[in-house]
Design a protein around this motif. Structure first.
Motif, PDB file in Angstrom:
ATOM      1  N   ASP A   1       0.932  -1.199   0.011  1.00  0.00           N
ATOM      2  CA  ASP A   1      -0.083  -0.210   0.048  1.00  0.00           C
ATOM      3  C   ASP A   1       0.580   1.343   0.097  1.00  0.00           C
ATOM      4  O   ASP A   1       0.484   2.241  -0.024  1.00  0.00           O
ATOM      5  N   SER A   2       2.057   1.020   0.018  1.00  0.00           N
ATOM      6  CA  SER A   2       3.064   2.387   0.192  1.00  0.00           C
ATOM      7  C   SER A   2       4.230   2.202  -0.779  1.00  0.00           C
ATOM      8  O   SER A   2       4.578   0.984  -0.853  1.00  0.00           O
ATOM      9  N   THR A   3       4.781   3.275  -1.055  1.00  0.00           N
ATOM     10  CA  THR A   3       5.827   3.474  -1.834  1.00  0.00           C
ATOM     11  C   THR A   3       7.193   3.370  -0.767  1.00  0.00           C
ATOM     12  O   THR A   3       7.177   4.160   0.057  1.00  0.00           O
ATOM     13  N   PRO A   4       8.067   2.587  -1.311  1.00  0.00           N
ATOM     14  CA  PRO A   4       9.355   2.416  -0.467  1.00  0.00           C
ATOM     15  C   PRO A   4      10.113   3.812  -0.547  1.00  0.00           C
ATOM     16  O   PRO A   4      10.012   4.724  -1.626  1.00  0.00           O
TER      17      PRO A   4
ATOM     18  N   ALA B   1       6.127   6.948 -12.460  1.00  0.00           N
ATOM     19  CA  ALA B   1       7.346   7.038 -12.816  1.00  0.00           C
ATOM     20  C   ALA B   1       8.310   7.069 -11.418  1.00  0.00           C
ATOM     21  O   ALA B   1       9.128   6.142 -11.410  1.00  0.00           O
ATOM     22  N   GLN B   2       8.033   7.820 -10.359  1.00  0.00           N
ATOM     23  CA  GLN B   2       8.670   7.779  -9.134  1.00  0.00           C
ATOM     24  C   GLN B   2       8.487   6.680  -8.327  1.00  0.00           C
ATOM     25  O   GLN B   2       9.405   6.265  -7.958  1.00  0.00           O
ATOM     26  N   GLN B   3       7.308   6.137  -8.106  1.00  0.00           N
ATOM     27  CA  GLN B   3       7.107   4.842  -7.736  1.00  0.00           C
ATOM     28  C   GLN B   3       7.733   3.650  -8.291  1.00  0.00           C
ATOM     29  O   GLN B   3       8.242   3.263  -7.224  1.00  0.00           O
ATOM     30  N   THR B   4       7.716   3.840  -9.316  1.00  0.00           N
ATOM     31  CA  THR B   4       8.383   2.590 -10.135  1.00  0.00           C
ATOM     32  C   THR B   4       9.999   2.521  -9.940  1.00  0.00           C
ATOM     33  O   THR B   4      10.413   1.567  -9.716  1.00  0.00           O
ATOM     34  N   ALA B   5      10.428   3.766  -9.841  1.00  0.00           N
ATOM     35  CA  ALA B   5      11.863   4.035  -9.700  1.00  0.00           C
ATOM     36  C   ALA B   5      12.223   3.604  -8.084  1.00  0.00           C
ATOM     37  O   ALA B   5      13.446   2.959  -7.897  1.00  0.00           O
TER      38      ALA B   5
END
Length: 511
Positions: free
Chosen positions: A177-180, A437-441
């Motif tokens: 549920d959250s982006t690292p 894109a930020q979350q993917t990176a």
């Protein structure tokens, strides 16, 4: 030009009104709001540019100035403010631009730092007698290196290792549920010494580069290049630490997170210094070997007959958004190295003996055949992710107003260049899913630190909601080009407040 008296520690509306009226017709002035510095510059045509890296107090209503001008500060979101400076039609060169929808002209300037700017470790350099200064901290460092387990010190040291231009990083907090969130991989002096000792290398003060300090926590920060010690990679990997490309960290950074933006700026500063050390091993004057001085902040030729001083290299680059006479279209270009469908601003290096404005006009003419008249400064950005031969470029952003429209593209420099309407560019800003894109990176960094890196095509993330590829997109909020373009698209403050709040947070200009 003298500033009006009466500035207090807390800003007041009357103070901003008085201060703003001073810059009209002046070439330069400087004032203070509380503890923050403000620099104002009046450039060609009477436009106002403000570089201010922290928030100003909000002024909800326009305030009239003695000469009929206005200053207003509009709230765009919780993290973005837009300062608009409006002058009546007395400035002929700007009335042609129709920068406001009414009979006034508006220049929109954003107020938060660019990526790689706002380094929390270098707001000021301590005096040489200060224990946190480069010289004093270096002496303490050498003492601790001699016998770091027995000699107490009021200072502690944190070291950021780099390998082939990549800073050490870790990642935490990633769930379904959250982006690292990534963090710089700081290690202690004793850990660094032990790490190198396992590779058969003795840590010396000359291999460390001073980055800065935080006096409030008694810590001095350093960087070190461990590219020659391959054995450190598996040892650090066992602790879920890995060396990550700075560009990957740049894309992975949440631009609304002040901590992450600060760490990115620190990493950029450190990489620029280390890469400069790597390309300045020998004196350019006599060929003698150079040695580190002032804790790595400069170098000096070891040849007693030369002793030439060498300072960190900065390469200035102009980047410009070229605007047509009617202020309805902008000139965007593509280079062969760009990912598919990405368009950006023109840019080029400054020649010796050339002013910034002259460089804007020359580069635009050479690359596209467009003649430029008025040139207006926007903002600047450190760019430490260029080639190793240029450790830190300084991108200086401008608006450039075209005097001609017919294109003659230099195909050796550019793949293509085209005029794009405001509506097309606005769609590109809306379609480009910068947050995705930020979350993917960020997830990629997490996988790398866990040792299970997988390939990812970032350009595939810039899709419209239907799943089809967007016809075009522009660089993300980490690049000054994004802010030049988005500021132009949303320059009408009356329309931009509602429009930009509907956009993904990534398409909002934070400068």
């Amino acid at each position: 030009m003298a500033l009006a008296s009466g500035f207090s520690r807390k800003p007041k509306d009357s103070h901003l009104t008085t201060w703003a009226s001073l810059i009209v017709g002046s070439s330069h002035s400087r004032g203070r709001f509380g503890s923050q510095s403000i620099r104002t510059v009046v450039v060609t045509g009477g436009s106002l540019v403000i570089t201010y890296h922290r928030y100003l107090s909000l002024l909800k209503n326009p305030k009239p100035l003695p000469n009929g001008s206005m200053v207003k500060l509009s709230l765009l979101s919780s993290s973005t403010h837009l300062l608009s400076f409006c002058r009546k039609l007395t400035v002929q060169t700007l009335t042609r631009r129709s920068l406001c929808s009414s009979s006034t002209t508006t220049m929109s300037i954003n107020l938060q730092s660019h990526a790689f700017a706002g380094n929390p470790l270098i707001p000021k350099t301590p005096k040489s007698s200060d224990p946190f200064s480069p010289t004093q901290a270096y002496e303490t460092l050498k003492t601790q290196l001699l016998d770091y387990t027995h000699l107490p010190s009021s200072l502690s040291f944190k070291i950021l290792p780099f390998r082939k231009g990549r800073p050490l990083a870790s990642s935490t907090g990633g769930t379904s549920d959250s982006t690292p969130n990534w963090h710089l991989g700081w290690i202690s002096l004793s850990q660094c010494k032990g790490l190198l000792a396992n590779s058969g290398v003795e840590l010396s003060g000359e291999s460390l580069v001073y980055l800065g300090s935080r006096s409030e926590d008694d810590v001095v920060y350093w960087a070190i290049d461990v590219s020659g010690e391959s054995s450190v990679v598996p040892e650090l990997g066992s602790k879920q630490l890995c060396f990550v490309e700075l560009r990957t960290l740049m894309v992975a950074t949440d631009w609304a997170d002040a901590r992450a933006m600060g760490e990115l700026a620190i990493a950029g500063h450190a990489r620029a210094l280390l890469e400069w050390h790597n390309i300045s091993l020998f004196c350019g004057h006599c060929g003698g070997k150079t040695v580190s001085k002032e804790a790595g902040r400069r170098k000096q030729c070891s040849n007693e007959q030369c002793r030439k001083r060498v300072y960190p290299r900065v390469d200035p680059v102009v980047i410009m958004l070229v605007i047509d006479r009617e202020n309805d279209r902008v000139l965007l270009s593509r280079q062969s190295r760009f990912v598919p469908r990405m368009w950006s601003c023109l840019a080029g290096f400054i020649e010796p003996g050339e002013s910034l404005e002259e460089a804007v006009r020359r580069e635009t003419w050479e690359e596209t055949g467009i003649e430029v008249g008025e040139v207006v400064y926007h903002s600047s950005q450190p760019w430490p992710v260029g080639p190793n031969s240029m450790p830190c470029q300084l991108m200086v952003g401008f608006y450039a107003y075209a005097k001609s429209l017919e294109l003659n593209v230099d195909k050796e420099e550019l793949e293509d260049a085209e005029w794009h309407s405001r509506e097309d560019v606005k769609k590109a800003l809306a379609y480009a899913e910068y947050r995705k894109a930020q979350q993917t990176a960020a997830s990629k960094v997490e996988q790398m630190c866990k040792g299970v890196e997988k390939g990812q095509n970032f350009s595939a993330d810039f899709n419209v909601e239907s799943g089809e590829l967007a016809p075009m997109f522009i660089p993300g909020p980490f690049a000054i080009a994004h802010h030049l373009i988005s500021s132009w698209v949303y320059q009408d403050a009356g329309d931009s407040v509602a429009a930009r709040l509907k956009q993904p947070s990534g398409s909002t200009s934070n400068l």
